[in-house]
Design a protein around this motif. Sequence first.
Motif, short mmCIF file in Angstrom:
data_model
loop_
_atom_site.label_atom_id
_atom_site.label_comp_id
_atom_site.label_asym_id
_atom_site.label_seq_id
_atom_site.Cartn_x
_atom_site.Cartn_y
_atom_site.Cartn_z
N THR A 171 39.22 58.61 31.38
CA THR A 171 39.53 58.30 32.77
C THR A 171 39.83 56.81 32.89
N LEU A 172 40.84 56.50 33.67
CA LEU A 172 41.26 55.11 33.84
C LEU A 172 41.17 54.75 35.32
N ILE A 173 40.44 53.67 35.62
CA ILE A 173 40.28 53.18 36.98
C ILE A 173 40.90 51.78 37.05
N LEU A 174 41.91 51.62 37.86
CA LEU A 174 42.64 50.35 37.92
C LEU A 174 42.58 49.80 39.34
N ASP A 175 41.88 48.67 39.49
CA ASP A 175 41.72 48.03 40.79
C ASP A 175 42.75 46.92 40.92
N GLU A 176 43.82 47.16 41.69
CA GLU A 176 44.92 46.22 41.88
C GLU A 176 45.47 45.75 40.53
N PRO A 177 45.98 46.67 39.68
CA PRO A 177 46.37 46.28 38.32
C PRO A 177 47.61 45.41 38.24
N THR A 178 48.39 45.30 39.32
CA THR A 178 49.63 44.52 39.24
C THR A 178 49.68 43.41 40.28
N SER A 179 48.52 43.00 40.81
CA SER A 179 48.54 42.02 41.90
C SER A 179 49.11 40.68 41.47
N ASN A 180 49.03 40.34 40.16
CA ASN A 180 49.53 39.06 39.68
C ASN A 180 50.80 39.20 38.84
N ILE A 181 51.39 40.39 38.81
CA ILE A 181 52.52 40.64 37.92
C ILE A 181 53.82 40.66 38.71
N ASP A 182 54.88 40.12 38.10
CA ASP A 182 56.18 40.07 38.76
C ASP A 182 56.69 41.48 39.05
N PRO A 183 57.68 41.63 39.98
CA PRO A 183 58.08 42.96 40.46
C PRO A 183 58.52 43.94 39.37
N LEU A 184 59.40 43.51 38.47
CA LEU A 184 59.85 44.44 37.44
C LEU A 184 58.75 44.72 36.42
N GLY A 185 57.92 43.71 36.16
CA GLY A 185 56.77 43.94 35.28
C GLY A 185 55.78 44.91 35.90
N SER A 186 55.58 44.81 37.21
CA SER A 186 54.70 45.76 37.91
C SER A 186 55.20 47.18 37.75
N GLN A 187 56.49 47.35 37.93
CA GLN A 187 57.09 48.67 37.82
C GLN A 187 56.90 49.23 36.41
N GLU A 188 57.08 48.39 35.40
CA GLU A 188 56.92 48.83 34.02
C GLU A 188 55.47 49.25 33.74
N VAL A 189 54.53 48.44 34.21
CA VAL A 189 53.11 48.74 33.97
C VAL A 189 52.71 50.04 34.65
N LEU A 190 53.10 50.22 35.91
CA LEU A 190 52.71 51.41 36.64
C LEU A 190 53.36 52.67 36.05
N ARG A 191 54.61 52.55 35.63
CA ARG A 191 55.26 53.69 34.98
C ARG A 191 54.58 54.04 33.68
N LEU A 192 54.17 53.02 32.93
CA LEU A 192 53.45 53.25 31.67
C LEU A 192 52.15 53.99 31.94
N VAL A 193 51.39 53.53 32.93
CA VAL A 193 50.10 54.16 33.26
C VAL A 193 50.31 55.63 33.64
N ALA A 194 51.31 55.89 34.49
CA ALA A 194 51.57 57.27 34.93
C ALA A 194 52.03 58.14 33.77
N ARG A 195 52.88 57.58 32.91
CA ARG A 195 53.38 58.37 31.77
C ARG A 195 52.25 58.73 30.81
N LEU A 196 51.39 57.74 30.51
CA LEU A 196 50.28 58.01 29.60
C LEU A 196 49.30 59.00 30.20
N ALA A 197 49.13 58.97 31.51
CA ALA A 197 48.24 59.93 32.16
C ALA A 197 48.72 61.35 31.90
N ARG A 198 50.03 61.58 32.03
CA ARG A 198 50.58 62.92 31.83
C ARG A 198 50.60 63.30 30.35
N GLU A 199 51.06 62.36 29.50
CA GLU A 199 51.21 62.69 28.09
C GLU A 199 49.87 62.88 27.38
N GLU A 200 48.86 62.09 27.80
CA GLU A 200 47.58 62.10 27.09
C GLU A 200 46.48 62.79 27.89
#
Length: 591
Positions: A171-200
Amino acid sequence: MPVEEQACALAYEGFGFTYEQGESEVVRDLSLQLSQGRVVLITGPSGAGKTTICRAANGLIPHEFKGTMRGRITVAGRYDSRRYSVSALSKLVGLLQQDPDTQLFNPTVEDEIAFGACNYGLPAETIRQRLEQLLELTRLSEHRRKNPHQLSGGQQQACALAAILAFDPQTLILDEPTSNIDPLGSQEVLRLVARLAREEGRATLLIEHKLDEMVHLVDEMLVMDRGQVLHRGSVREVLEHVEYIDSVGLSVPQVTLLAARLRSAGWPLPRLPLDVTEAVTLLEPFIERASLASLPVPAPSCGLDAGPHSAGGVGAETIIEVSGLSHVYRDGTPALRDLDLQIRRGEFVAILGQNGSGKTTLVKHFNGLLKPTSGTVRVAGLDTARASINEMATTVGFIFQNPDTQICKLKVYDELAFGLRNLGLPEKQVRERVQQAAEDLEIVHLLDKNPFLLSMGEKQRIAVAAVLAMQPSVLVLDEPTTGQDYRRAKEIMDLAVRLHAAGQTVVVITHDMNLAAEYCQRVVVMANGHVLLDAPTRQAFQARETLQASSLRAPQVTQLGQQLGAPWAWLTVNEALAALCTVRKGAGDGA
């Protein structure tokens, strides 16, 4: 999805919690099940109880944060959080906290990422593969041998996330995981988290304010306020309440809010769009493109939500002059390269750019926290390489990205009074300034509290108030809205506007493109230690390729206007609303 992937990974049953020094429950009667492979989003204004929910997931509540807990939390279907320690639960529940700096303690980035995986005994080859994958996905490959504390705030956040993903928690709990990350980096991180949730098959709970990044990534969305769930369902179901959600201070997708307001104005829209593509498809049939192309650019306004603010100008004196500035850190990292920049007295300037582009390094030269490797920086006539930090503190007020690096007192009142007392002000004047700053930031009720025990958002407001009490002529805000909901972010920016209107020069580093568009008259875009673009905000946000080169993206309404054929950049929802109502088909005959 197979039945085994639907097993419950984390369950809150009637959960409620009151902190030891608190007077009321910060979370009340929460019941929530996280199934394997599903992503759940919780959003809400500051103080809604979101961080408390995160702390309870791996036993920090009730073991580390003392108080009164009601209900039950069960991990992996059988582990009661009251009976198992944090160390026992942490292998099952990976928690990324709001402040990544508190989770980083290894000498290098690659050591940090591998640390948990090694301790939990993952195979060496698996650790190596995950390390390389995560370094690349979080854009940290070139920083792998750096100390994590030498990274920018956004890079630290990415490093802490990678360290958690490396040991593969159920289980992964992320409290504001992209608050300090630039917009495109935020998108990449959140997509990665969602993809790994489904795949794993990992259950994932996200606490986020950036809803426009989340709309297509989550299975369920909860909106909370004052410890209770107000709305719950799919993203599309919840965002049908967009105007109410906006009213409680959340940053909702601009195109969703715009469509809701158009529908209130009589547009027969069958649904609300979740992204720019949907909005173009939905709105295009209603618009006279020829009329849209001929709309005049609106005049600059002093209204807080009508466009960028103007003060100072071409005739004003230069208050900050940067000439040929280069800076190389002790480890040999070049951060700035022969940079030139001028800021005039009375300007309101945004400095934008991807993590690691040199933004914070640049502004730390403004008050002498850093000295040039080569080149010069002059502020109000002072050469910052020669002036003392004490000299610069009365001219340049600096609000850091991480408030913990700025706070040093055990009582909020003393924190706000600290700089004033160092200046030797009479105690009566100290009290007056502290009270005024506390009222401006709405923290009067916190003056007797220990700042280190408060939330990240509250600490950020304390740091802002402490600087404002000094009444500097130049105000530098490095990500001042980190950890704040949209309402609090706007309050901080509105306060900066009031100071700006009184003659103060304001420089803001931010990843929040919506706020930059709404408040700043000029935009400086940086990448790799250089200035890529320096232009008025409306012009800068039309430069899509330049923004993308620095991992930035214009606000949704700006993108919408570009795709519909608007000849100038829409900067706010109100601008877009006014333009679209003007060019609606049949607008003149009552249709």
